[in-house]
Design an enzyme around this catalytic site. Sequence first.
Site, PDB file in Angstrom:
ATOM      1  N   LYS A  81       0.805  -1.235   0.000  1.00  0.00           N
ATOM      2  CA  LYS A  81       0.000   0.000   0.000  1.00  0.00           C
ATOM      3  C   LYS A  81       0.840   1.288   0.000  1.00  0.00           C
ATOM      4  O   LYS A  81       0.407   2.300  -0.541  1.00  0.00           O
ATOM      5  CB  LYS A  81      -0.956   0.026   1.200  1.00  0.00           C
ATOM      6  CG  LYS A  81      -2.153  -0.889   1.036  1.00  0.00           C
ATOM      7  CD  LYS A  81      -3.130  -0.693   2.190  1.00  0.00           C
ATOM      8  CE  LYS A  81      -4.417  -1.424   1.935  1.00  0.00           C
ATOM      9  NZ  LYS A  81      -5.450  -1.114   2.940  1.00  0.00           N
ATOM     10  N   ASP A 118     -10.246   3.636   1.954  1.00  0.00           N
ATOM     11  CA  ASP A 118     -10.459   2.953   3.239  1.00  0.00           C
ATOM     12  C   ASP A 118     -11.215   3.834   4.236  1.00  0.00           C
ATOM     13  O   ASP A 118     -12.074   3.345   4.982  1.00  0.00           O
ATOM     14  CB  ASP A 118      -9.119   2.513   3.848  1.00  0.00           C
ATOM     15  CG  ASP A 118      -8.524   1.305   3.132  1.00  0.00           C
ATOM     16  OD1 ASP A 118      -9.293   0.530   2.522  1.00  0.00           O
ATOM     17  OD2 ASP A 118      -7.293   1.132   3.183  1.00  0.00           O
TER      18      ASP A 118
END
Length: 291
Positions: A81, A118
């Site tokens: 990520k 997210d």
Amino acid sequence: MSDHVSFVDLTSSAVTGTIAGVIGHPVGHSLSPNLHNPWLAGAGIGGRYRAVDVPPEALASVIPAFRDLGLRGFNITVPHKTAIIPYLDALAPVARQMGAVNVVAFDATGKATGYNTDGTGFMAHLKASVPDWPVDRPALVIGAGGAARAAVVGLLGEPLPFVMITNRSRDKAEAIASEIGRGRVTVVDWADRHAAVGGAGLIANTTSLGMKGQPSLELDLAAAAADCVVYDIVYQPLMTDLLTRAEARGLRTVTGLGMLVEQARAAFRIWFGQLPDVPAGQVAELEARFR
Ligand code: ATR
């Protein structure tokens, strides 16, 4: 044809017809193909969503390979990520703020932009589950990893007075407060977390504590207000010890799988310009796996 592919297969027929996907290492456990493939079919979009195992040494080749294959974009999961960022052409402000990317989208010219959905996923699931969650008091976020950053970014978009954050390693909580807190995040010492429960309208566990094979999160809920909401992003099991104890006290609870679904819906919208309809029973079927 399988929806789980190893990276060496990227030039083979194993990836024919791929329109989007997720990279990670390992990635075999990913639920994302189970979410996106029915959504693609429902929206009448041709092509499959595939999970591709990419070891760290192959990360540099991912963007050129996926661009050549004509993918609309892809998701990124552990451990890539943050490592993906140097390979991108552009970074959306929220991904820059979080220092992590979970969605990459290619535009018509092949330019790769990194996003992070997210925080959106965290908030969308909370609001859908408990529309009247208390915003008149601070939230208490437990943990200071990537998931905590997402929760804090999401919560700071809401009209809360402030967000309290507590973590075993206090320095990581301090880093979140100073890097993304905008003066609205206070750090609570790990030893003092129980005392912070009473003032919280929302308690969110973003640590791995409570996950299958991990110890439970020790948090005394005795002082929690009657309208306090307890949210656990762990979804394996769906009802963690924390949520079970919260329910036993009559508190409203939010389970973790929905955040995964909502961050995926937000990714789908970035790639295809529409929020997917979630077919009846899809989430219940996934949840049943983790009960
Ligand atoms: P993610 O990116 O998924 O949030 P992470 O960065 O590994 O994952 O963060 C894991 C979180 O769980 C951290 O807040 C970690 O606390 P530390 O920063 O002190 O490591 C927390 N965590 C994991 N195991 C823990 C334990 N046994 N006790 C307390 N906190 C724990």
